[in-house]
Design an enzyme around this catalytic site. Structure first.
Site, PDB file in Angstrom:
ATOM      1  N   GLU A 215      -3.850 -10.632 -34.143  1.00 34.98           N
ATOM      2  CA  GLU A 215      -2.224 -11.080 -33.792  1.00 34.98           C
ATOM      3  C   GLU A 215      -1.467 -12.149 -34.355  1.00 34.98           C
ATOM      4  O   GLU A 215      -0.474 -12.441 -33.928  1.00 34.98           O
ATOM      5  CB  GLU A 215      -2.117 -10.879 -32.270  1.00 34.98           C
ATOM      6  CG  GLU A 215      -2.987 -11.679 -31.538  1.00 34.98           C
ATOM      7  CD  GLU A 215      -3.006 -11.496 -30.110  1.00 34.98           C
ATOM      8  OE1 GLU A 215      -2.177 -10.765 -29.500  1.00 34.98           O
ATOM      9  OE2 GLU A 215      -3.791 -12.125 -29.256  1.00 34.98           O
TER      10      GLU A 215
ATOM     11  N   ARG B 192      -5.676  -6.517 -19.554  1.00 29.39           N
ATOM     12  CA  ARG B 192      -5.156  -7.835 -19.719  1.00 29.39           C
ATOM     13  C   ARG B 192      -5.626  -8.601 -18.679  1.00 29.39           C
ATOM     14  O   ARG B 192      -4.786  -8.704 -17.563  1.00 29.39           O
ATOM     15  CB  ARG B 192      -3.759  -7.578 -19.697  1.00 29.39           C
ATOM     16  CG  ARG B 192      -3.035  -7.080 -21.304  1.00 29.39           C
ATOM     17  CD  ARG B 192      -1.568  -6.898 -21.109  1.00 29.39           C
ATOM     18  NE  ARG B 192      -0.974  -6.806 -22.187  1.00 29.39           N
ATOM     19  CZ  ARG B 192      -0.454  -5.591 -22.811  1.00 29.39           C
ATOM     20  NH1 ARG B 192      -0.608  -4.617 -21.916  1.00 29.39           N
ATOM     21  NH2 ARG B 192       0.346  -5.461 -24.066  1.00 29.39           N
TER      22      ARG B 192
ATOM     23  N   HIS C 233       0.875  -1.362   0.161  1.00 30.89           N
ATOM     24  CA  HIS C 233      -0.016  -0.170   0.290  1.00 30.89           C
ATOM     25  C   HIS C 233       0.893   1.381  -0.079  1.00 30.89           C
ATOM     26  O   HIS C 233       0.475   2.270  -0.751  1.00 30.89           O
ATOM     27  CB  HIS C 233      -1.097   0.049   1.279  1.00 30.89           C
ATOM     28  CG  HIS C 233      -2.326  -0.608   0.944  1.00 30.89           C
ATOM     29  ND1 HIS C 233      -2.961  -1.259   1.911  1.00 30.89           N
ATOM     30  CD2 HIS C 233      -3.074  -0.706  -0.337  1.00 30.89           C
ATOM     31  CE1 HIS C 233      -3.951  -1.707   1.113  1.00 30.89           C
ATOM     32  NE2 HIS C 233      -4.098  -1.383  -0.052  1.00 30.89           N
TER      33      HIS C 233
ATOM     34  N   CYS D 219      -3.388  -1.950 -30.090  1.00 27.58           N
ATOM     35  CA  CYS D 219      -3.193  -2.027 -28.769  1.00 27.58           C
ATOM     36  C   CYS D 219      -1.848  -2.775 -28.267  1.00 27.58           C
ATOM     37  O   CYS D 219      -1.427  -2.697 -27.170  1.00 27.58           O
ATOM     38  CB  CYS D 219      -4.400  -2.948 -28.030  1.00 27.58           C
ATOM     39  SG  CYS D 219      -4.314  -4.561 -28.383  1.00 27.58           S
TER      40      CYS D 219
ATOM     41  N   ARG E  30       9.225 -13.357 -28.814  1.00 22.16           N
ATOM     42  CA  ARG E  30       9.569 -11.844 -28.385  1.00 22.16           C
ATOM     43  C   ARG E  30      10.223 -12.070 -27.280  1.00 22.16           C
ATOM     44  O   ARG E  30      10.469 -10.775 -26.679  1.00 22.16           O
ATOM     45  CB  ARG E  30       8.002 -11.113 -28.438  1.00 22.16           C
ATOM     46  CG  ARG E  30       7.191 -11.838 -27.429  1.00 22.16           C
ATOM     47  CD  ARG E  30       5.996 -11.257 -27.963  1.00 22.16           C
ATOM     48  NE  ARG E  30       5.276 -10.080 -26.820  1.00 22.16           N
ATOM     49  CZ  ARG E  30       4.153  -9.893 -26.493  1.00 22.16           C
ATOM     50  NH1 ARG E  30       3.271 -10.413 -27.081  1.00 22.16           N
ATOM     51  NH2 ARG E  30       3.801  -9.150 -25.643  1.00 22.16           N
TER      52      ARG E  30
ATOM     53  N   ASN F 103       2.285  -6.739 -30.895  1.00 20.30           N
ATOM     54  CA  ASN F 103       3.276  -7.343 -30.287  1.00 20.30           C
ATOM     55  C   ASN F 103       3.425  -8.753 -30.700  1.00 20.30           C
ATOM     56  O   ASN F 103       4.641  -9.242 -31.149  1.00 20.30           O
ATOM     57  CB  ASN F 103       3.312  -7.324 -28.575  1.00 20.30           C
ATOM     58  CG  ASN F 103       3.026  -6.132 -28.323  1.00 20.30           C
ATOM     59  OD1 ASN F 103       3.251  -5.073 -28.789  1.00 20.30           O
ATOM     60  ND2 ASN F 103       2.381  -6.120 -26.878  1.00 20.30           N
ATOM     61  N   ASP F 104       2.392  -9.421 -30.784  1.00 21.68           N
ATOM     62  CA  ASP F 104       2.273 -10.716 -31.169  1.00 21.68           C
ATOM     63  C   ASP F 104       2.193 -11.082 -32.700  1.00 21.68           C
ATOM     64  O   ASP F 104       2.863 -11.736 -33.122  1.00 21.68           O
ATOM     65  CB  ASP F 104       1.105 -11.407 -30.632  1.00 21.68           C
ATOM     66  CG  ASP F 104       1.561 -12.002 -29.272  1.00 21.68           C
ATOM     67  OD1 ASP F 104       2.419 -12.669 -28.823  1.00 21.68           O
ATOM     68  OD2 ASP F 104       0.692 -11.733 -28.435  1.00 21.68           O
TER      69      ASP F 104
HETATM   70  C1  PEP Z   1      -0.152  -7.570 -28.453  1.00 21.82           C
HETATM   71  O1  PEP Z   1       0.183  -8.963 -28.613  1.00 21.82           O
HETATM   72  O2  PEP Z   1       0.083  -6.748 -29.117  1.00 21.82           O
HETATM   73  C2  PEP Z   1      -0.944  -7.402 -27.062  1.00 21.82           C
HETATM   74  C3  PEP Z   1      -1.379  -6.158 -27.195  1.00 21.82           C
HETATM   75  O3  PEP Z   1      -1.320  -8.334 -26.193  1.00 21.82           O
HETATM   76  P1  PEP Z   1      -0.054  -8.658 -25.316  1.00 21.82           P
HETATM   77  O4  PEP Z   1       1.095  -8.004 -25.417  1.00 21.82           O
HETATM   78  O5  PEP Z   1      -0.630  -9.016 -24.033  1.00 21.82           O
HETATM   79  O6  PEP Z   1       0.339 -10.306 -25.957  1.00 21.82           O
HETATM   80 MG    MG Z   2      -1.012 -10.634 -27.639  1.00 22.10          MG
END
Ligand code: PEP
Ligand code: MG
Length: 612
Positions: free
Chosen positions: A452, A307, A200, A523, A486, A475-476
């Site tokens: 993704e 998430r 906290h 995202c 990654r 990202n994926d």
């Molecule tokens: C992504 O894959 O771009 C994504 C936003 O999800 P995460 O990074 O949680 O896999």
């Molecule tokens: Mg992802």
């Protein structure tokens, strides 16, 4: 001589100040036996100490200003609740009576018992609550010892312009607050030997905007009273008695950061628009319900990615439907009607459930630990479809929260049309189950999918006809398009968000959504990378979802961009198959802007991102 220590940087910013060491919070506790005839007296001492602390907390609560973050009162209420819990206030009295021991001894026996119970919980949040219990008990012990209220004193007079960095083993949130109130602007930062991401005091430091480093285990040995300390909570570094050059460079950083933040804050209430008046939605990515606060602070237009799997990790028991509902409802309520996109469980690969949580699902091998190739294994929607009860429980919780705001469901890692259809069937089943129980939900809740996996990006018509919105998980998408794990630093240099193949898939997805009139957002980390703002805008992107800390920088960039020139940049980039040419075009274009941004060489994003 200068020295450097490391801890966990838990709030943002840099602080420079003179160290003030707070005395160890553990008090010497006298332990002795009492005569049967003294039991009443000992119990009365306990009662009196509890009453004094109750009054102390009440008084503190009364001094909290109306502008203080909501958590502040919540901390004090929690400490009050702990104080009133019979496990803390009744049990020591029984111990005094049954074991004929003094009040302090009884209290510490009970404290250790409670902390032992907390520490055995395999959940960081609950474990760190034992700190709260300890802090409450210390208050009572101080009162038993006839001491003052448990608020540390301020040190010697400060010189003109000097500020303080508090160094302690641990501090109760209420004490941080009281000190902050007394020291005002003179309090520059906080260093604790104890604490973690969710204690906290950490949460409080974050919401007070107080730079803080916690978990700096040797701090009180390495830092002496009055030492000059540079506290860099962005990196978790502590520099004790820095040399003149280093000190100057940090002073400059504070100045630059202050100016930058002040400028950016002015943008908070403004709608994000391009210079030619096109509106753009800037949404926030969050991992835990409490992060919604950062989103609001940054003026986010909603939550573009919650998430949810972070609620399931680091714990032995999976969260129940009610616990999940509370978490989703908290975000939905705090966003007051702004959209909240809750991604269904993206567990698997490097985000794993504990062994006991998997056991409770009856899971045999799998889920990312023993799999030969976890990133390509049972992950995200594949996982949920394999464990229907897990999925249905989550869907019911999300649906229930949908009656409290604008909640949407986002399904991760889709590759096959039948996965959407199965997921939809589960949503319908969850709705039926809630109807049977007469529980409220938004019957028209929108279900969207994450793009993704290249297979999805290459067969979009089948996806757009079945989904209400798309979210590009770049990202994926980069990982799966380029066949780069990654999380593997050995191939991190090949993880390139400007690879033409990636850019074409991103562009194609945005355009296909536009034609089908369904919203598309990005995202992945690309959305918060300010140097890519123009390119994504030029591709037609109108919804960006990112870490809240990036939001105002991207907004600032949008104000200086026009969709026409952005479209020209995007066309130029998409014509090229030469990564060097692509990078040059982007760099040239951003060099004209005011918003500081540079392209970094393709390098490891793995550690910097919340990975999936
Ligand atoms: C992504 O894959 O771009 C994504 C936003 O999800 P995460 O990074 O949680 O896999
Ligand atoms: Mg992802």
């Amino acid at each position: 001589m200068s020295a450097e220590l490391r801890g966990l940087g838990v709030a943002r910013g840099i602080a420079i100040g003179r160290a003030h060491l707070l005395a160890p919070s553990e008090l010497e506790v006298k332990q002795y036996h009492v005569q049967r005839g003294d039991v009443l007296h000992e119990v009365a001492r306990l009662n009196n100490a509890f009453s004094l602390v109750r009054a102390e907390l009440e008084e503190l609560r009364g001094t909290v200003s109306s502008e203080a973050p909501g958590e502040v009162k919540a901390f004090l209420d929690l400490h009050r609740m702990i104080l009133d819990d019979s496990l803390l206030c009744d049990a020591p009295r029984d111990l005094v009576r049954s074991r004929l021991i003094n009040a302090e001894w009884a209290l510490t026996i009970q404290l250790e018992e409670l902390c032992r119970q907390f520490d055995s919980i395999d959940d960081e949040y609950f474990r760190s609550r034992s700190l709260d219990v300890r802090q409450v008990v210390e208050r009572v012990l101080r009162r038993l010892a006839g001491g003052r209220p448990a608020v540390a004193t301020l040190p010697r007079q400060l010189e003109e312009g000097e500020r303080l960095v508090l160094v302690a083993h641990d501090m109760a949130p209420a004490d941080v607050l009281a000190l902050k109130e007394r020291a005002g602007v003179n309090l520059a930062g906080l260093v604790l030997e104890a604490g973690g991401m969710t204690s906290h005091t950490t949460i409080l430091a974050r919401s007070l905007g107080l730079p803080a480093v916690v978990g700096a285990s040797e701090a009180r040995e390495a830092i002496a009273e009055g030492d000059l300390v540079v506290l860099d909570s962005d990196s978790g570094r502590l520099i004790v008695n820095p040399d003149a050059a280093l000190l100057e460079s940090y002073r400059q950083r504070i100045q630059e950061e202050g100016l930058r933040r002040a400028e950016l804050r002015k943008l908070k209430g403004k709608l994000a628009r391009t210079s030619d008046g096109i509106a753009v939605a800037l949404l926030a990515n969050i991992e835990m319900p409490e992060d919604a606060r950062d989103a609001l602070e940054a003026g986010a237009d909603g939550i573009g990615l919650f998430r949810s799997e972070f609620l399931f990790m680091n714990r032995d028991q999976l969260p129940s439907e009610d616990e999940q509902f509370e978490a989703y409802a908290r975000v939905a309520r705090s966003m007051k009607g702004k959209p909240v996109v809750i991604r269904t469980l993206d567990i698997g690969a490097d985000k794993v459930l504990t062994a006991s949580a998997r056991d409770s699902l009856g899971i045999l091998p799998g889920n990312g630990i023993e799999e030969p190739n976890p990133a390509l294994g049972l992950r995200a929607i594949r996982y949920c479809l394999a464990y229907p009860e897990l999925f249905l429980t989550q869907l019911r919780a999300i649906l229930r929260a949908s009656s409290l705001g604008t909640v949407r469901i986002l399904v991760p890692m889709l590759a096959h049309v039948h996965e959407i259809e199965e997921a939809m069937a589960f949503v319908s089943r969850a709705k039926e189950q809630l109807k049977d129980k007469r529980q409220k939900f938004d019957g028209r809740i929108a279900v969207g999918g994450m793009i993704e996996v290249p297979a999805a990006a290459l067969t979009l018509p089948a996806f757009v006809s079945r989904l209400k919105f798309l979210s590009l998980g770049t990202n994926d998408l980069i990982q799966y398009t380029l066949a780069i794990d990654r999380n593997d630093s050995a191939v991190a240099h090949l993880y390139d968000n400007l690879h033409p193949a990636v850019l074409h898939l991103v562009h194609k997805t945005i355009r296909t959504g536009e034609k089908a009139r369904i919203p598309v957002s990005v995202c992945g980390e690309m959305a918060g990378d300010v140097i890519l703002t123009e390119l994504l805008l030029g591709m037609g992107l109108r919804q960006f979802s990112m870490n809240p800390s990036q939001l105002l920088v991207v907004k600032q960039r949008l104000f200086e961009l026009s969709t026409r020139t952005a479209a020209r940049l995007s066309a130029r980039v998409l014509r090229s198959h030469d990564p060097i040419e692509i990078r040059r075009a982007i760099e040239r274009s951003s060099a004209d802007g005011r918003t500081a941004a540079r392209l970094s060489p393709p390098a490891a994003p793995a550690a910097a991102q919340v990975s999936a």
